[in-house]
Design a protein around this motif. Structure first.
Motif, PDB file in Angstrom:
ATOM      1  N   GLN A 131       0.820  -1.207   0.000  1.00  0.00           N
ATOM      2  CA  GLN A 131       0.000   0.000   0.000  1.00  0.00           C
ATOM      3  C   GLN A 131       0.859   1.265   0.000  1.00  0.00           C
ATOM      4  OE1 GLN A 131      -3.406   0.064  -0.451  1.00  0.00           O
ATOM      5  NE2 GLN A 131      -2.881   2.210  -0.853  1.00  0.00           N
ATOM      6  N   LYS A 134       1.929   1.740  -3.519  1.00  0.00           N
ATOM      7  CA  LYS A 134       0.834   2.243  -4.351  1.00  0.00           C
ATOM      8  C   LYS A 134       0.595   3.720  -4.105  1.00  0.00           C
ATOM      9  CE  LYS A 134      -1.782  -2.103  -4.833  1.00  0.00           C
ATOM     10  NZ  LYS A 134      -3.063  -2.809  -4.475  1.00  0.00           N
ATOM     11  N   ASP A 135       0.671   4.128  -2.829  1.00  0.00           N
ATOM     12  CA  ASP A 135       0.424   5.529  -2.475  1.00  0.00           C
ATOM     13  C   ASP A 135       1.442   6.470  -3.114  1.00  0.00           C
ATOM     14  OD1 ASP A 135      -0.629   4.829   0.968  1.00  0.00           O
ATOM     15  OD2 ASP A 135      -1.694   4.691  -0.956  1.00  0.00           O
TER      16      ASP A 135
END
Ligand SMILES: Nc1c(NC[C@H](O)[C@H](O)[C@H](O)CO)[nH]c(=O)[nH]c1=O
Ligand SMILES: CC(=O)[C@@H](O)COP(=O)(O)O
Length: 160
Positions: A131, A134-135
């Motif tokens: 995550q 992805k951020d």
């Protein structure tokens, strides 16, 4: 300032040198391809927005971030770009391998900046979770590929 407190994609286009006369190389790691392709798209879009001609954007792929150093060195020697962007995504697993890959990759790219006349931009995410990656590759914190493209243009014209 942590990435969480700034957006990696924000830049003032009027403050960026014209890239229309430049040749920029990008070496992309195939590990965590979902992330590295997002980083590549951010860099590609930004370089073209800043004037780079599509036929002056060179791309090579390498298996993983550890191979970025060799790939960038070979591209510098053979294609003579004005700057190179090294794109990778290293995500922590169960063992210490993460630490060794991150350290070797960062040191290798640093060494290229010391030992060659071509700027090599460190666009390698080193995250604890998918995550987080992805951020930072087109998500809530923007795209480090955009940041890397701006750095590549600025370094390519440094002192000229
Ligand atoms: N685990 C990750 C790797 N590992 C592979 C190494 O980069 C290298 O390709 C291998 O050790 C052979 O030399 N690479 C990444 O880019 N990201 C990872 O999360
Ligand atoms: C960064 C890595 O090499 C890592 O993703 C490999 O995972 P593991 O440490 O579980 O083998």
């Amino acid at each position: 300032m942590a990435t969480a407190n700034r957006n990696l994609s924000h830049y003032d286009k009027d403050s960026i040198p014209d890239a229309s006369h430049l040749k920029i190389g990008i070496v992309v790691s195939e590990w965590n391809e979902e992330i590295t392709e997002g980083l590549y798209q951010g860099a590609h879009t930004t370089l073209v927005e800043c004037g780079l001609k599509e036929d002056q954007l060179l791309r090579w792929n390498v298996p993983g971030s550890f191979e970025l150093t060799f790939g960038c060195k070979k591209m510098i020697e053979e294609l003579k770009p004005d700057a190179v962007i090294a794109i990778g995504s290293v995500i922590r697993g169960e063992t210490q391998h993460f630490d060794f890959v991150c350290s070797a990759t960062a040191q290798g790219i640093k060494d290229l900046n010391v030992n060659t006349a071509t700027p090599v931009i460190f666009c390698v995410l080193t995250d604890d979770t998918l995550q987080q990656a992805k951020d930072r590759s087109g998500g809530t914190h923007g795209n480090k590929g955009t940041e890397a493209a701006i750095a590549a243009i600025k370094m390519a014209v440094l002192g000229k």
